[in-house]
Design a protein around this motif. Structure first.
Motif, mmCIF file in Angstrom:
data_model
loop_
_atom_site.group_PDB
_atom_site.id
_atom_site.type_symbol
_atom_site.label_atom_id
_atom_site.label_comp_id
_atom_site.label_asym_id
_atom_site.label_seq_id
_atom_site.Cartn_x
_atom_site.Cartn_y
_atom_site.Cartn_z
ATOM 1 N N LEU A 189 5.553 -42.188 30.210
ATOM 2 C CA LEU A 189 5.445 -43.047 29.126
ATOM 3 C C LEU A 189 4.524 -42.926 28.109
ATOM 4 O O LEU A 189 4.754 -42.772 26.928
ATOM 5 C CB LEU A 189 5.617 -44.526 30.038
ATOM 6 C CG LEU A 189 5.535 -45.335 30.772
ATOM 7 C CD1 LEU A 189 5.343 -46.725 30.693
ATOM 8 C CD2 LEU A 189 7.562 -45.888 30.355
ATOM 9 N N GLY A 190 3.794 -41.757 28.235
ATOM 10 C CA GLY A 190 2.670 -41.261 27.244
ATOM 11 C C GLY A 190 1.668 -41.104 27.951
ATOM 12 O O GLY A 190 0.904 -41.505 28.559
ATOM 13 N N LYS A 191 1.024 -40.377 26.231
ATOM 14 C CA LYS A 191 -0.724 -39.972 26.789
ATOM 15 C C LYS A 191 -1.288 -41.908 26.407
ATOM 16 O O LYS A 191 -2.897 -41.910 27.242
ATOM 17 C CB LYS A 191 -0.902 -39.265 26.074
ATOM 18 C CG LYS A 191 -0.396 -37.122 26.303
ATOM 19 C CD LYS A 191 -0.807 -36.401 25.479
ATOM 20 C CE LYS A 191 -0.584 -35.696 25.761
ATOM 21 N NZ LYS A 191 -1.180 -34.260 24.993
ATOM 22 N N ASN A 192 -0.721 -42.500 25.257
ATOM 23 C CA ASN A 192 -1.402 -43.561 25.408
ATOM 24 C C ASN A 192 -1.133 -44.750 26.723
ATOM 25 O O ASN A 192 -2.131 -45.278 26.794
ATOM 26 C CB ASN A 192 -0.727 -44.310 23.764
ATOM 27 C CG ASN A 192 -0.486 -43.768 22.685
ATOM 28 O OD1 ASN A 192 -2.333 -43.183 23.000
ATOM 29 N ND2 ASN A 192 0.031 -43.785 22.060
ATOM 30 N N PHE A 193 -0.110 -44.710 27.474
ATOM 31 C CA PHE A 193 -0.006 -45.586 28.257
ATOM 32 C C PHE A 193 -0.708 -44.695 29.594
ATOM 33 O O PHE A 193 -1.487 -46.102 30.261
ATOM 34 C CB PHE A 193 1.580 -45.638 28.848
ATOM 35 C CG PHE A 193 2.108 -46.538 28.207
ATOM 36 C CD1 PHE A 193 1.892 -47.978 29.016
ATOM 37 C CD2 PHE A 193 2.954 -47.047 27.499
ATOM 38 C CE1 PHE A 193 2.514 -48.978 28.134
ATOM 39 C CE2 PHE A 193 3.734 -47.048 26.577
ATOM 40 C CZ PHE A 193 3.472 -48.931 26.973
ATOM 41 N N GLU A 194 -1.435 -43.390 29.671
ATOM 42 C CA GLU A 194 -1.492 -42.789 31.057
ATOM 43 C C GLU A 194 -3.044 -43.095 30.672
ATOM 44 O O GLU A 194 -3.718 -43.734 31.320
ATOM 45 C CB GLU A 194 -1.456 -41.147 30.802
ATOM 46 C CG GLU A 194 -2.534 -40.945 32.099
ATOM 47 C CD GLU A 194 -1.503 -39.250 32.389
ATOM 48 O OE1 GLU A 194 -2.092 -38.390 32.331
ATOM 49 O OE2 GLU A 194 -1.663 -38.527 30.819
ATOM 50 N N ALA A 195 -3.725 -43.121 28.944
ATOM 51 C CA ALA A 195 -5.155 -43.713 29.055
ATOM 52 C C ALA A 195 -4.770 -45.251 29.341
ATOM 53 O O ALA A 195 -6.074 -45.485 30.185
ATOM 54 C CB ALA A 195 -5.702 -43.334 28.127
ATOM 55 N N LEU A 196 -4.216 -45.791 29.316
ATOM 56 C CA LEU A 196 -4.860 -47.511 29.239
ATOM 57 C C LEU A 196 -4.799 -47.240 30.914
ATOM 58 O O LEU A 196 -4.927 -48.539 31.289
ATOM 59 C CB LEU A 196 -3.280 -48.487 28.975
ATOM 60 C CG LEU A 196 -3.962 -49.307 28.483
ATOM 61 C CD1 LEU A 196 -4.805 -50.558 27.948
ATOM 62 C CD2 LEU A 196 -2.742 -50.029 28.114
ATOM 63 N N SER A 197 -3.990 -46.956 31.430
ATOM 64 C CA SER A 197 -4.016 -46.907 32.716
ATOM 65 C C SER A 197 -5.328 -47.149 33.593
ATOM 66 O O SER A 197 -5.510 -47.114 35.247
ATOM 67 C CB SER A 197 -2.600 -45.652 33.331
ATOM 68 O OG SER A 197 -3.019 -44.492 33.431
ATOM 69 N N ASN A 198 -5.987 -46.239 32.717
ATOM 70 C CA ASN A 198 -7.570 -46.055 33.692
ATOM 71 C C ASN A 198 -8.077 -47.319 33.750
ATOM 72 O O ASN A 198 -9.303 -47.599 34.844
ATOM 73 C CB ASN A 198 -8.561 -45.503 32.789
ATOM 74 C CG ASN A 198 -7.947 -43.730 32.437
ATOM 75 O OD1 ASN A 198 -7.578 -43.647 33.746
ATOM 76 N ND2 ASN A 198 -8.219 -43.070 31.563
ATOM 77 N N ILE A 199 -7.432 -48.634 32.941
ATOM 78 C CA ILE A 199 -7.861 -50.134 33.493
ATOM 79 C C ILE A 199 -7.823 -50.963 34.647
ATOM 80 O O ILE A 199 -8.188 -51.637 35.631
ATOM 81 C CB ILE A 199 -8.193 -51.111 31.839
ATOM 82 C CG1 ILE A 199 -6.117 -51.088 32.675
ATOM 83 C CG2 ILE A 199 -8.437 -50.566 31.858
ATOM 84 C CD1 ILE A 199 -6.583 -52.446 31.509
ATOM 85 N N SER A 200 -6.311 -49.651 35.691
ATOM 86 C CA SER A 200 -6.057 -50.996 36.837
ATOM 87 C C SER A 200 -6.734 -49.738 38.311
ATOM 88 O O SER A 200 -6.770 -48.359 37.994
ATOM 89 C CB SER A 200 -4.891 -49.959 36.591
ATOM 90 O OG SER A 200 -3.549 -50.984 37.560
ATOM 91 N N PRO A 201 -7.183 -50.667 39.181
ATOM 92 C CA PRO A 201 -7.395 -50.734 40.042
ATOM 93 C C PRO A 201 -6.795 -49.471 41.263
ATOM 94 O O PRO A 201 -7.125 -48.432 41.155
ATOM 95 C CB PRO A 201 -8.444 -51.646 40.904
ATOM 96 C CG PRO A 201 -7.419 -52.418 40.290
ATOM 97 C CD PRO A 201 -7.060 -52.464 39.118
ATOM 98 N N LEU A 202 -5.114 -50.133 40.778
ATOM 99 C CA LEU A 202 -4.371 -49.486 41.441
ATOM 100 C C LEU A 202 -4.297 -47.671 41.119
ATOM 101 O O LEU A 202 -3.304 -46.816 41.782
ATOM 102 C CB LEU A 202 -3.212 -50.315 41.653
ATOM 103 C CG LEU A 202 -3.430 -51.453 41.857
ATOM 104 C CD1 LEU A 202 -1.283 -52.357 42.033
ATOM 105 C CD2 LEU A 202 -4.103 -52.044 43.467
#
Length: 247
Positions: free
Chosen positions: A187-200
């Motif tokens: 989905l792109g770098k922005n979503f990949e960076a945002l994914s850091n908040i997910s423990p999963l």
């Protein structure tokens, strides 16, 4: 009634519920088979099949979804009525909610371990090869957190429907950002960076690093952070839970 007997009582109640048994045993197997089959053409170029990817991510998903089992163990109507006498027994309030956490965790941990062992050694799904026990333990730790999370939401909302209804929101966010159903990097770098908040996301990354790179660099941090989150849930349960509201 001592604590061990309460835990046994809760485990027996859980095992008597056919829906909970199906959700924690047959359901993940069916999901892996269906999603793996549908997406099979998109994998294989890097020595990973769709069954390998979704085998791991869906077991991680189930590790968090054990929270739904925990809410049922705590506040499902028939169980709640049957457990009323526990409130009036000479036990501490901590024993009441901890027994629900342990009971749901035990059911999930055993079920998921059996699925992963059978998946690797019978169905040839890669759950880590010689490192499979590390992956099982990682998901067990996540399952413990999921059990604590489910019980915490029960303590807050005091009903199974309310707890499950609200709890689904953060779970779905964690699942989406964790890349459970598809790699979030697509989905792109922005979503990949945002994914850091997910423990999963961290659990998933940790699992794949161990399986394909034999890299344990974030294994211990992932376990420690997940257990710390579980401890926070338990502390909040102790503060919020009032036995009289359990009746």
């Amino acid at each position: 009634m001592n604590f061990i007997n309460i835990v046994k009582f809760d485990i027996k109640n859980t095992l008597k519920n056919p829906m909970l048994l199906i959700i924690n045993t047959i359901f993940p197997v069916i999901m892996i088979a269906i999603i793996g089959f549908i997406t099979r053409s998109g994998y294989g170029s890097e020595n990973i099949t769709s069954y390998d990817y979704y085998g791991v991510t869906l077991m991680i998903f189930m590790g968090l979804m054990i929270s739904m089992t925990a809410t049922n163990v705590f506040l499902e109507e028939s169980v709640r009525k049957g457990n009323t006498r526990i409130v009036y027994a000479p036990v501490s309030k901590a024993e009441i909610y901890l027994s629900k956490i342990i009971a749901s965790y035990v059911v999930g941990a055993v079920s998921y371990a059996v699925i992963m062992l059978a998946g690797q050694y019978i169905l040839n799904i890669n759950f880590g090869g010689k490192n499979i026990l590390y992956i099982i333990f990682l998901i067990n730790v996540l399952s413990f957190f999921g059990s604590c999370l489910g019980v915490l939401f029960c303590c807050i909302f005091k009903s199974e429907q309310g707890a499950n209804g609200v709890m689904q929101i953060p779970i779905l966010i964690f699942v989406f950002l964790g890349g459970v159903f598809f790699p979030i990097a697509t989905l792109g770098k922005n979503f990949e960076a945002l994914s850091n908040i997910s423990p999963l996301r961290w659990i998933t990354q940790c699992a794949f690093q161990i399986i394909y790179d034999n890299d344990f660099s974030i294994y211990l941090p992932s376990i420690v952070v997940t257990l710390f989150a579980a401890l926070i849930c338990i502390i909040l349960c102790q503060i919020i839970f009032k036995p009289e509201e359990y009746v």
